[in-house]
Write a protein that holds these residues in place. Structure first.
Motif, PDB file in Angstrom:
ATOM      1  N   ALA A  91       2.598 -62.619  23.513  1.00  0.00           N
ATOM      2  CA  ALA A  91       3.949 -62.777  23.729  1.00  0.00           C
ATOM      3  C   ALA A  91       4.360 -63.905  24.064  1.00  0.00           C
ATOM      4  CB  ALA A  91       4.079 -61.818  24.663  1.00  0.00           C
ATOM      5  N   GLU A  92       3.632 -64.833  24.736  1.00  0.00           N
ATOM      6  CA  GLU A  92       3.809 -66.346  24.950  1.00  0.00           C
ATOM      7  C   GLU A  92       3.982 -67.041  23.796  1.00  0.00           C
ATOM      8  OE1 GLU A  92       1.342 -67.604  28.183  1.00  0.00           O
ATOM      9  OE2 GLU A  92       2.323 -66.544  29.731  1.00  0.00           O
ATOM     10  N   SER A  93       2.971 -66.842  22.856  1.00  0.00           N
ATOM     11  CA  SER A  93       2.973 -67.608  21.684  1.00  0.00           C
ATOM     12  C   SER A  93       4.407 -67.264  20.820  1.00  0.00           C
ATOM     13  CB  SER A  93       2.051 -67.506  20.829  1.00  0.00           C
ATOM     14  OG  SER A  93       0.641 -67.796  21.539  1.00  0.00           O
ATOM     15  N   LEU A  94       5.093 -66.206  20.884  1.00  0.00           N
ATOM     16  CA  LEU A  94       6.213 -65.780  20.076  1.00  0.00           C
ATOM     17  C   LEU A  94       7.335 -66.195  20.695  1.00  0.00           C
ATOM     18  CD1 LEU A  94       5.099 -62.197  18.772  1.00  0.00           C
ATOM     19  CD2 LEU A  94       5.319 -64.427  17.596  1.00  0.00           C
ATOM     20  N   LEU A  95       7.410 -65.976  22.225  1.00  0.00           N
ATOM     21  CA  LEU A  95       8.662 -65.719  22.765  1.00  0.00           C
ATOM     22  C   LEU A  95       8.968 -66.837  23.873  1.00  0.00           C
ATOM     23  CD1 LEU A  95       8.737 -61.734  23.628  1.00  0.00           C
ATOM     24  CD2 LEU A  95       9.689 -63.217  21.612  1.00  0.00           C
ATOM     25  N   GLY A  96       7.680 -67.338  24.299  1.00  0.00           N
ATOM     26  CA  GLY A  96       7.828 -68.328  25.458  1.00  0.00           C
ATOM     27  C   GLY A  96       7.153 -68.122  26.632  1.00  0.00           C
ATOM     28  N   PHE A  97       7.133 -68.740  27.768  1.00  0.00           N
ATOM     29  CA  PHE A  97       6.406 -68.717  28.684  1.00  0.00           C
ATOM     30  C   PHE A  97       7.221 -69.371  29.950  1.00  0.00           C
ATOM     31  CE2 PHE A  97       5.250 -72.660  27.016  1.00  0.00           C
ATOM     32  CZ  PHE A  97       5.190 -73.569  27.870  1.00  0.00           C
ATOM     33  N   LYS A  98       6.661 -68.896  31.333  1.00  0.00           N
ATOM     34  CA  LYS A  98       6.904 -69.362  32.530  1.00  0.00           C
ATOM     35  C   LYS A  98       6.342 -70.565  32.946  1.00  0.00           C
ATOM     36  CE  LYS A  98       9.799 -65.366  34.439  1.00  0.00           C
ATOM     37  NZ  LYS A  98       9.764 -64.568  35.726  1.00  0.00           N
ATOM     38  N   THR A  99       6.922 -71.604  33.713  1.00  0.00           N
ATOM     39  CA  THR A  99       6.178 -72.563  34.007  1.00  0.00           C
ATOM     40  C   THR A  99       7.132 -73.146  35.308  1.00  0.00           C
ATOM     41  OG1 THR A  99       5.291 -74.729  33.807  1.00  0.00           O
ATOM     42  CG2 THR A  99       7.469 -74.460  32.739  1.00  0.00           C
ATOM     43  N   LEU A 100       6.198 -73.860  36.195  1.00  0.00           N
ATOM     44  CA  LEU A 100       7.009 -74.330  37.342  1.00  0.00           C
ATOM     45  C   LEU A 100       7.635 -75.869  37.111  1.00  0.00           C
ATOM     46  CD1 LEU A 100       3.857 -73.953  39.872  1.00  0.00           C
ATOM     47  CD2 LEU A 100       6.330 -72.597  39.985  1.00  0.00           C
ATOM     48  N   TYR A 102      10.791 -78.612  38.762  1.00  0.00           N
ATOM     49  CA  TYR A 102      11.578 -79.153  40.018  1.00  0.00           C
ATOM     50  C   TYR A 102      13.030 -79.605  39.672  1.00  0.00           C
ATOM     51  CZ  TYR A 102       7.073 -80.040  42.309  1.00  0.00           C
ATOM     52  OH  TYR A 102       5.999 -79.669  42.703  1.00  0.00           O
ATOM     53  N   GLN A 103      13.979 -78.798  40.437  1.00  0.00           N
ATOM     54  CA  GLN A 103      15.377 -79.268  40.628  1.00  0.00           C
ATOM     55  C   GLN A 103      15.657 -80.133  41.811  1.00  0.00           C
ATOM     56  OE1 GLN A 103      17.472 -75.655  40.290  1.00  0.00           O
ATOM     57  NE2 GLN A 103      17.061 -75.376  38.281  1.00  0.00           N
ATOM     58  N   GLY A 104      15.493 -81.326  41.801  1.00  0.00           N
ATOM     59  CA  GLY A 104      15.553 -82.326  42.861  1.00  0.00           C
ATOM     60  C   GLY A 104      14.370 -81.995  43.481  1.00  0.00           C
ATOM     61  N   GLU A 105      14.517 -81.788  44.899  1.00  0.00           N
ATOM     62  CA  GLU A 105      13.209 -81.473  45.652  1.00  0.00           C
ATOM     63  C   GLU A 105      12.643 -80.112  45.605  1.00  0.00           C
ATOM     64  OE1 GLU A 105      11.609 -84.003  47.737  1.00  0.00           O
ATOM     65  OE2 GLU A 105      13.081 -85.496  46.723  1.00  0.00           O
ATOM     66  N   LYS A 106      13.468 -79.219  45.045  1.00  0.00           N
ATOM     67  CA  LYS A 106      13.057 -77.799  45.019  1.00  0.00           C
ATOM     68  C   LYS A 106      12.274 -77.414  43.993  1.00  0.00           C
ATOM     69  CE  LYS A 106      15.263 -73.388  45.631  1.00  0.00           C
ATOM     70  NZ  LYS A 106      16.755 -72.536  45.629  1.00  0.00           N
ATOM     71  N   GLN A 107      11.177 -76.453  44.110  1.00  0.00           N
ATOM     72  CA  GLN A 107      10.375 -76.133  42.918  1.00  0.00           C
ATOM     73  C   GLN A 107      10.729 -74.764  42.487  1.00  0.00           C
ATOM     74  OE1 GLN A 107       6.200 -75.012  43.924  1.00  0.00           O
ATOM     75  NE2 GLN A 107       5.670 -76.649  42.289  1.00  0.00           N
ATOM     76  N   VAL A 108      11.039 -74.689  41.082  1.00  0.00           N
ATOM     77  CA  VAL A 108      11.707 -73.267  40.614  1.00  0.00           C
ATOM     78  C   VAL A 108      10.964 -73.191  39.501  1.00  0.00           C
ATOM     79  CG1 VAL A 108      13.891 -74.072  41.154  1.00  0.00           C
ATOM     80  CG2 VAL A 108      13.143 -74.659  39.039  1.00  0.00           C
ATOM     81  N   ILE A 109      10.980 -71.704  39.111  1.00  0.00           N
ATOM     82  CA  ILE A 109      10.290 -71.106  38.064  1.00  0.00           C
ATOM     83  C   ILE A 109      11.067 -71.333  36.720  1.00  0.00           C
ATOM     84  CG2 ILE A 109       9.181 -69.076  36.754  1.00  0.00           C
ATOM     85  CD1 ILE A 109       8.185 -68.489  39.603  1.00  0.00           C
ATOM     86  N   GLU A 110      10.795 -71.935  35.543  1.00  0.00           N
ATOM     87  CA  GLU A 110      11.529 -71.991  34.636  1.00  0.00           C
ATOM     88  C   GLU A 110      11.003 -71.353  33.471  1.00  0.00           C
ATOM     89  OE1 GLU A 110      13.919 -76.102  33.092  1.00  0.00           O
ATOM     90  OE2 GLU A 110      11.775 -76.211  32.748  1.00  0.00           O
ATOM     91  N   PHE A 111      11.708 -70.912  32.484  1.00  0.00           N
ATOM     92  CA  PHE A 111      11.290 -70.180  31.415  1.00  0.00           C
ATOM     93  C   PHE A 111      11.484 -71.304  30.074  1.00  0.00           C
ATOM     94  CE2 PHE A 111      12.173 -67.989  27.251  1.00  0.00           C
ATOM     95  CZ  PHE A 111      10.855 -67.102  27.300  1.00  0.00           C
ATOM     96  N   VAL A 112      10.411 -71.497  29.354  1.00  0.00           N
ATOM     97  CA  VAL A 112      10.301 -72.328  28.352  1.00  0.00           C
ATOM     98  C   VAL A 112      10.203 -71.454  26.993  1.00  0.00           C
ATOM     99  CG1 VAL A 112       9.200 -74.001  26.947  1.00  0.00           C
ATOM    100  CG2 VAL A 112       9.107 -73.939  29.439  1.00  0.00           C
ATOM    101  N   PRO A 113      11.400 -71.506  26.143  1.00  0.00           N
ATOM    102  CA  PRO A 113      11.415 -70.416  24.896  1.00  0.00           C
ATOM    103  C   PRO A 113      10.432 -71.036  23.825  1.00  0.00           C
ATOM    104  CG  PRO A 113      13.330 -72.032  25.031  1.00  0.00           C
ATOM    105  CD  PRO A 113      12.580 -72.163  26.148  1.00  0.00           C
ATOM    106  N   GLY A 114      10.008 -69.828  23.360  1.00  0.00           N
ATOM    107  CA  GLY A 114       9.322 -69.971  22.297  1.00  0.00           C
ATOM    108  C   GLY A 114       9.813 -69.930  20.751  1.00  0.00           C
ATOM    109  N   PRO A 115       9.263 -69.978  19.515  1.00  0.00           N
ATOM    110  CA  PRO A 115       9.681 -70.228  18.430  1.00  0.00           C
ATOM    111  C   PRO A 115      10.632 -69.103  18.013  1.00  0.00           C
ATOM    112  CG  PRO A 115       7.364 -69.780  18.144  1.00  0.00           C
ATOM    113  CD  PRO A 115       7.707 -69.843  19.635  1.00  0.00           C
TER     114      PRO A 115
END
Length: 290
Positions: A91-100, A102-115
């Motif tokens: 699913a990650e190869s197709l759709l994308g994945f979550k990664t850590l 930073y927004q300024g000093e704050k650590q956030v979880i971000e989704f990186v879209p796949g193809p």
């Protein structure tokens, strides 16, 4: 959902006026790098994609399926996101994945879209190569993407994503190879299937001239004849399909600009084969022409 595609007006006009054999049409196709064995193949692919249908390119390895997809992308002025299928596709190869991140000093979880999601949200083509190499349980994840709904619920974010106008899917399949599995009917029924044969004769000659550095007319003619013999041997069951790969032949043409043609054939075609019997067969053929 109706999906609208924008073909260049020049191509649309030539197709509507049934002038797909004109020199102008051929020039436009040639810019994409793939010359189909017959224009019907190209017209049918353009028609299916223009109507919002998915296209499955089916044929032997090295027949030019990926190049055909790139040519279609070029004709539609569409960028193309690609998925290369394997048993490890998930699913990650197709759709994308979550990664850590930073927004300024704050650590956030971000989704990186796949193809798949990139192609849907940008309204571009998605190319799925060797679709039958994926595990049977993986591709049903995108069944909703491939049918009239053109939607998917992102399992990583729970967002419902609907494809923008212009999104389309082209897939390719090599049948009968180790590691491949038959496509299930639910998946296959979501595609218009086009058989892609090997390019031969004048089309191959033109392809060599436009896609390799080889300019020697006599050598080009001999490579075209060699290719014809290799294809015939594959049809007769004397060689595996790898031996007749057009991609490998073009590599041999390029190498033959700087090294002897027989050695170019050895490096590009012969040494890729597994069986000694097949290697000797191709070597003997090369001896007759070079």
């Amino acid at each position: 959902m109706t999906i609208n595609y924008s073909l260049p007006n020049e191509i649309t006009t030539l197709i509507k006026e049934k002038r797909s054999h004109s020199d102008k049409f051929q020039d436009l196709i040639r810019q994409g790098g793939y010359m189909p064995p017959n224009n019907d193949l190209l017209i049918d692919a353009i028609t299916a994609l223009s109507m919002g249908k998915n296209v499955l390119l089916k044929g032997p390895t090295g027949a030019g399926k990926t190049k055909f997809a790139e040519t279609l992308s070029n004709l539609f002025n569409q960028p193309m996101f690609s998925v290369n299928c394997s048993v490890d596709l998930d699913a990650e190869s197709l759709l994308g994945f979550k990664t850590l991140s930073y927004q300024g000093e704050k650590q956030v979880i971000e989704f990186v879209p796949g193809p798949v999601i990139n192609a849907m949200t940008n309204g571009t083509f998605l190319y799925i190569d060797e679709v039958n190499m994926a595990k049977p349980e993986t591709l049903p994840l995108i069944n909703g993407v491939l049918d009239y709904r053109r939607t998917i619920t992102n399992p990583f974010t729970n967002d419902v994503i609907t494809a923008k106008d212009g999104f389309g899917v082209i897939a390719a399949i090599n049948e009968g190879y180790i590691g491949t599995v038959p496509l299930n009917e639910a998946l296959k029924n979501r595609f218009i299937v086009l058989e892609i044969p090997y390019i031969e004769g004048e089309q191959l000659e033109q392809l060599i001239k436009t896609n390799t550095q080889l300019t020697d007319e006599k050598l080009i003619e001999r490579f075209v004849k060699l290719s014809s013999d290799l294809i015939q041997a594959v049809v007769q069951g004397k060689l595996s399909e790898d031996a007749a790969s057009i991609r490998a032949l073009l590599d041999a043409c390029d190498l033959s600009v700087l090294i002897p043609p027989k050695r170019a054939v050895l490096r590009s075609i012969v040494d890729k084969l597994d069986e000694e019997r097949e290697k000797e067969f191709v070597k003997n053929l090369a001896e007759t022409y070079f």
